[in-house]
Design a protein around this motif. Structure first.
Motif, PDB file in Angstrom:
ATOM      1  N   PHE A  86      17.116  40.402  70.184  1.00 29.94           N
ATOM      2  CA  PHE A  86      17.291  38.984  70.493  1.00 29.94           C
ATOM      3  C   PHE A  86      15.950  38.253  70.496  1.00 29.94           C
ATOM      4  CE2 PHE A  86      17.247  35.631  73.746  1.00 29.94           C
ATOM      5  CZ  PHE A  86      18.130  34.732  73.159  1.00 29.94           C
ATOM      6  N   LEU A  87      14.936  38.871  71.076  1.00 31.85           N
ATOM      7  CA  LEU A  87      13.623  38.228  71.143  1.00 31.85           C
ATOM      8  C   LEU A  87      13.013  38.073  69.749  1.00 31.85           C
ATOM      9  CD1 LEU A  87      12.083  39.811  74.352  1.00 31.85           C
ATOM     10  CD2 LEU A  87      13.007  37.511  74.047  1.00 31.85           C
ATOM     11  N   THR A  88      13.267  39.022  68.869  1.00 27.54           N
ATOM     12  CA  THR A  88      12.773  38.908  67.494  1.00 27.54           C
ATOM     13  C   THR A  88      13.428  37.728  66.793  1.00 27.54           C
ATOM     14  OG1 THR A  88      12.495  41.303  67.408  1.00 27.54           O
ATOM     15  CG2 THR A  88      12.513  40.135  65.315  1.00 27.54           C
ATOM     16  N   ARG A  89      14.740  37.607  66.940  1.00 28.43           N
ATOM     17  CA  ARG A  89      15.452  36.483  66.324  1.00 28.43           C
ATOM     18  C   ARG A  89      15.009  35.155  66.930  1.00 28.43           C
ATOM     19  NH1 ARG A  89      20.663  37.755  63.616  1.00 28.43           N
ATOM     20  NH2 ARG A  89      20.654  39.998  63.338  1.00 28.43           N
ATOM     21  N   LEU A  90      14.772  35.144  68.231  1.00 32.26           N
ATOM     22  CA  LEU A  90      14.285  33.947  68.898  1.00 32.26           C
ATOM     23  C   LEU A  90      12.897  33.564  68.376  1.00 32.26           C
ATOM     24  CD1 LEU A  90      14.754  31.803  71.101  1.00 32.26           C
ATOM     25  CD2 LEU A  90      13.633  33.373  72.688  1.00 32.26           C
ATOM     26  N   TYR A 121      11.674  34.233  65.381  1.00 31.95           N
ATOM     27  CA  TYR A 121      11.844  33.659  64.042  1.00 31.95           C
ATOM     28  C   TYR A 121      12.437  32.256  64.123  1.00 31.95           C
ATOM     29  CZ  TYR A 121      10.473  37.841  61.561  1.00 31.95           C
ATOM     30  OH  TYR A 121       9.747  38.884  61.050  1.00 31.95           O
ATOM     31  N   GLY A 122      13.279  32.005  65.103  1.00 40.48           N
ATOM     32  CA  GLY A 122      13.823  30.659  65.296  1.00 40.48           C
ATOM     33  C   GLY A 122      12.730  29.658  65.641  1.00 40.48           C
ATOM     34  N   ILE A 123      11.805  30.068  66.474  1.00 39.60           N
ATOM     35  CA  ILE A 123      10.695  29.190  66.849  1.00 39.60           C
ATOM     36  C   ILE A 123       9.784  28.948  65.654  1.00 39.60           C
ATOM     37  CG2 ILE A 123       8.610  29.058  68.279  1.00 39.60           C
ATOM     38  CD1 ILE A 123      10.254  30.549  70.466  1.00 39.60           C
ATOM     39  N   VAL A 124       9.485  30.011  64.907  1.00 39.05           N
ATOM     40  CA  VAL A 124       8.648  29.865  63.712  1.00 39.05           C
ATOM     41  C   VAL A 124       9.338  28.973  62.683  1.00 39.05           C
ATOM     42  CG1 VAL A 124       7.620  31.109  61.768  1.00 39.05           C
ATOM     43  CG2 VAL A 124       7.448  32.045  64.071  1.00 39.05           C
ATOM     44  N   TYR A 125      10.660  29.145  62.508  1.00 37.64           N
ATOM     45  CA  TYR A 125      11.418  28.291  61.592  1.00 37.64           C
ATOM     46  C   TYR A 125      11.307  26.824  62.004  1.00 37.64           C
ATOM     47  CZ  TYR A 125      15.509  25.571  60.316  1.00 37.64           C
ATOM     48  OH  TYR A 125      16.327  24.552  59.928  1.00 37.64           O
ATOM     49  N   PHE A 126      11.488  26.554  63.287  1.00 37.65           N
ATOM     50  CA  PHE A 126      11.439  25.183  63.777  1.00 37.65           C
ATOM     51  C   PHE A 126      10.064  24.564  63.552  1.00 37.65           C
ATOM     52  CE2 PHE A 126      10.824  22.101  67.268  1.00 37.65           C
ATOM     53  CZ  PHE A 126      11.810  21.198  66.917  1.00 37.65           C
ATOM     54  N   LEU A 127       9.007  25.306  63.840  1.00 34.91           N
ATOM     55  CA  LEU A 127       7.645  24.798  63.635  1.00 34.91           C
ATOM     56  C   LEU A 127       7.357  24.582  62.149  1.00 34.91           C
ATOM     57  CD1 LEU A 127       5.711  26.953  66.251  1.00 34.91           C
ATOM     58  CD2 LEU A 127       6.364  24.531  66.424  1.00 34.91           C
ATOM     59  N   LYS A 162      11.122  26.208  43.524  1.00 31.80           N
ATOM     60  CA  LYS A 162      12.046  26.659  44.568  1.00 31.80           C
ATOM     61  C   LYS A 162      11.310  26.857  45.887  1.00 31.80           C
ATOM     62  CE  LYS A 162      14.891  30.533  45.951  1.00 31.80           C
ATOM     63  NZ  LYS A 162      15.413  31.848  45.664  1.00 31.80           N
ATOM     64  N   GLU A 163      10.101  27.404  45.826  1.00 32.06           N
ATOM     65  CA  GLU A 163       9.328  27.668  47.041  1.00 32.06           C
ATOM     66  C   GLU A 163       8.935  26.376  47.748  1.00 32.06           C
ATOM     67  OE1 GLU A 163       8.509  29.110  44.023  1.00 32.06           O
ATOM     68  OE2 GLU A 163       9.527  30.975  44.513  1.00 32.06           O
ATOM     69  N   ASP A 164       8.753  25.290  46.991  1.00 27.75           N
ATOM     70  CA  ASP A 164       8.419  24.010  47.612  1.00 27.75           C
ATOM     71  C   ASP A 164       9.636  23.355  48.260  1.00 27.75           C
ATOM     72  OD1 ASP A 164       5.784  24.230  46.894  1.00 27.75           O
ATOM     73  OD2 ASP A 164       5.969  22.987  45.098  1.00 27.75           O
ATOM     74  N   ILE A 165      10.813  23.636  47.740  1.00 30.66           N
ATOM     75  CA  ILE A 165      12.025  23.009  48.277  1.00 30.66           C
ATOM     76  C   ILE A 165      12.550  23.778  49.487  1.00 30.66           C
ATOM     77  CG2 ILE A 165      14.433  22.415  47.770  1.00 30.66           C
ATOM     78  CD1 ILE A 165      13.563  21.786  44.926  1.00 30.66           C
ATOM     79  N   ILE A 166      12.523  25.103  49.435  1.00 32.49           N
ATOM     80  CA  ILE A 166      13.061  25.897  50.553  1.00 32.49           C
ATOM     81  C   ILE A 166      12.037  26.917  51.045  1.00 32.49           C
ATOM     82  CG2 ILE A 166      15.501  25.589  50.044  1.00 32.49           C
ATOM     83  CD1 ILE A 166      15.458  28.288  48.629  1.00 32.49           C
ATOM     84  N   PRO A 167      10.934  26.458  51.632  1.00 33.07           N
ATOM     85  CA  PRO A 167       9.944  27.421  52.129  1.00 33.07           C
ATOM     86  C   PRO A 167      10.379  28.144  53.403  1.00 33.07           C
ATOM     87  CG  PRO A 167       9.291  25.218  52.723  1.00 33.07           C
ATOM     88  CD  PRO A 167      10.522  25.092  51.862  1.00 33.07           C
ATOM     89  N   PHE A 168      11.389  27.637  54.087  1.00 34.61           N
ATOM     90  CA  PHE A 168      11.806  28.224  55.365  1.00 34.61           C
ATOM     91  C   PHE A 168      12.987  29.164  55.228  1.00 34.61           C
ATOM     92  CE2 PHE A 168      14.168  24.457  54.648  1.00 34.61           C
ATOM     93  CZ  PHE A 168      13.272  23.403  54.635  1.00 34.61           C
ATOM     94  N   GLU A 169      13.403  29.493  54.012  1.00 36.81           N
ATOM     95  CA  GLU A 169      14.530  30.398  53.798  1.00 36.81           C
ATOM     96  C   GLU A 169      14.313  31.786  54.421  1.00 36.81           C
ATOM     97  OE1 GLU A 169      17.388  31.624  50.100  1.00 36.81           O
ATOM     98  OE2 GLU A 169      15.237  31.596  49.736  1.00 36.81           O
ATOM     99  N   PRO A 170      13.127  32.401  54.305  1.00 37.48           N
ATOM    100  CA  PRO A 170      12.949  33.730  54.925  1.00 37.48           C
ATOM    101  C   PRO A 170      13.115  33.724  56.447  1.00 37.48           C
ATOM    102  CG  PRO A 170      11.132  33.243  53.429  1.00 37.48           C
ATOM    103  CD  PRO A 170      11.957  32.001  53.549  1.00 37.48           C
ATOM    104  N   TYR A 171      12.708  32.628  57.094  1.00 37.18           N
ATOM    105  CA  TYR A 171      12.853  32.557  58.545  1.00 37.18           C
ATOM    106  C   TYR A 171      14.325  32.461  58.945  1.00 37.18           C
ATOM    107  CZ  TYR A 171       7.932  31.416  58.032  1.00 37.18           C
ATOM    108  OH  TYR A 171       6.612  31.440  57.684  1.00 37.18           O
ATOM    109  N   ILE A 172      15.101  31.707  58.181  1.00 37.60           N
ATOM    110  CA  ILE A 172      16.537  31.598  58.471  1.00 37.60           C
ATOM    111  C   ILE A 172      17.206  32.956  58.261  1.00 37.60           C
ATOM    112  CG2 ILE A 172      18.700  30.520  57.764  1.00 37.60           C
ATOM    113  CD1 ILE A 172      17.048  28.026  57.019  1.00 37.60           C
ATOM    114  N   LYS A 173      16.807  33.655  57.201  1.00 37.67           N
ATOM    115  CA  LYS A 173      17.378  34.974  56.930  1.00 37.67           C
ATOM    116  C   LYS A 173      17.108  35.946  58.075  1.00 37.67           C
ATOM    117  CE  LYS A 173      17.472  38.677  53.516  1.00 37.67           C
ATOM    118  NZ  LYS A 173      18.895  38.753  53.345  1.00 37.67           N
ATOM    119  N   LYS A 174      15.869  35.985  58.547  1.00 40.53           N
ATOM    120  CA  LYS A 174      15.520  36.910  59.633  1.00 40.53           C
ATOM    121  C   LYS A 174      16.088  36.468  60.968  1.00 40.53           C
ATOM    122  CE  LYS A 174      11.464  38.629  57.319  1.00 40.53           C
ATOM    123  NZ  LYS A 174      10.001  38.724  57.288  1.00 40.53           N
ATOM    124  N   MET A 175      16.367  35.179  61.098  1.00 37.59           N
ATOM    125  CA  MET A 175      16.879  34.645  62.360  1.00 37.59           C
ATOM    126  C   MET A 175      18.399  34.858  62.484  1.00 37.59           C
ATOM    127  SD  MET A 175      16.557  30.720  63.774  1.00 37.59           S
ATOM    128  CE  MET A 175      17.323  29.998  62.342  1.00 37.59           C
TER     129      MET A 175
END
Length: 104
Positions: free
Chosen positions: A2-6, A8-14, A89-102
């Motif tokens: 849970f803490l790992t997903r949390l 990644y959620g914080i990193v995604y938001f930032l 693609k990387e410029d449009i969706i740079p936060f995709e890896p964070y969503i995947k890990k979250m």
């Protein structure tokens, strides 16, 4: 787990906030001042499998100035995106890896 997903959620938001600020500056300079607008619609294949993850990605794209999610095909993992100028693609969706890990 849970803490790992949390985390990644914080990193995604930032990262989302950073990308919104960066895109705002880019739209202001290239779109308004230089009037360098060349609208395109691109299909982006995503690695996200869950519909909720795809929806969060599509909404994140729409929150970023200069891009808009037009269509989401959950079965084929494709998002159609309208952008004011051609981008990778990387410029449009740079936060995709964070969503995947979250969420996946």
């Amino acid at each position: 787990m849970f803490l790992t997903r949390l985390g990644y959620g914080i990193v995604y938001f930032l990262d989302l906030i950073y990308e919104i600020l960066k895109a705002t500056f880019d739209v202001a300079v290239n779109g308004i001042m230089k009037q360098n607008i060349d609208p395109v619609v691109v299909e982006i294949e995503t690695v996200l499998e869950r519909p909720v993850s795809q929806t969060i990605l599509a909404n994140s794209i729409s929150l970023t100035p200069g891009t808009l999610s037009v269509d989401l095909d959950s079965e084929n993992n494709i998002i159609k995106v309208a952008a004011i100028s051609p981008r990778s693609k990387e410029d449009i969706i740079p936060f995709e890896p964070y969503i995947k890990k979250m969420l996946e």
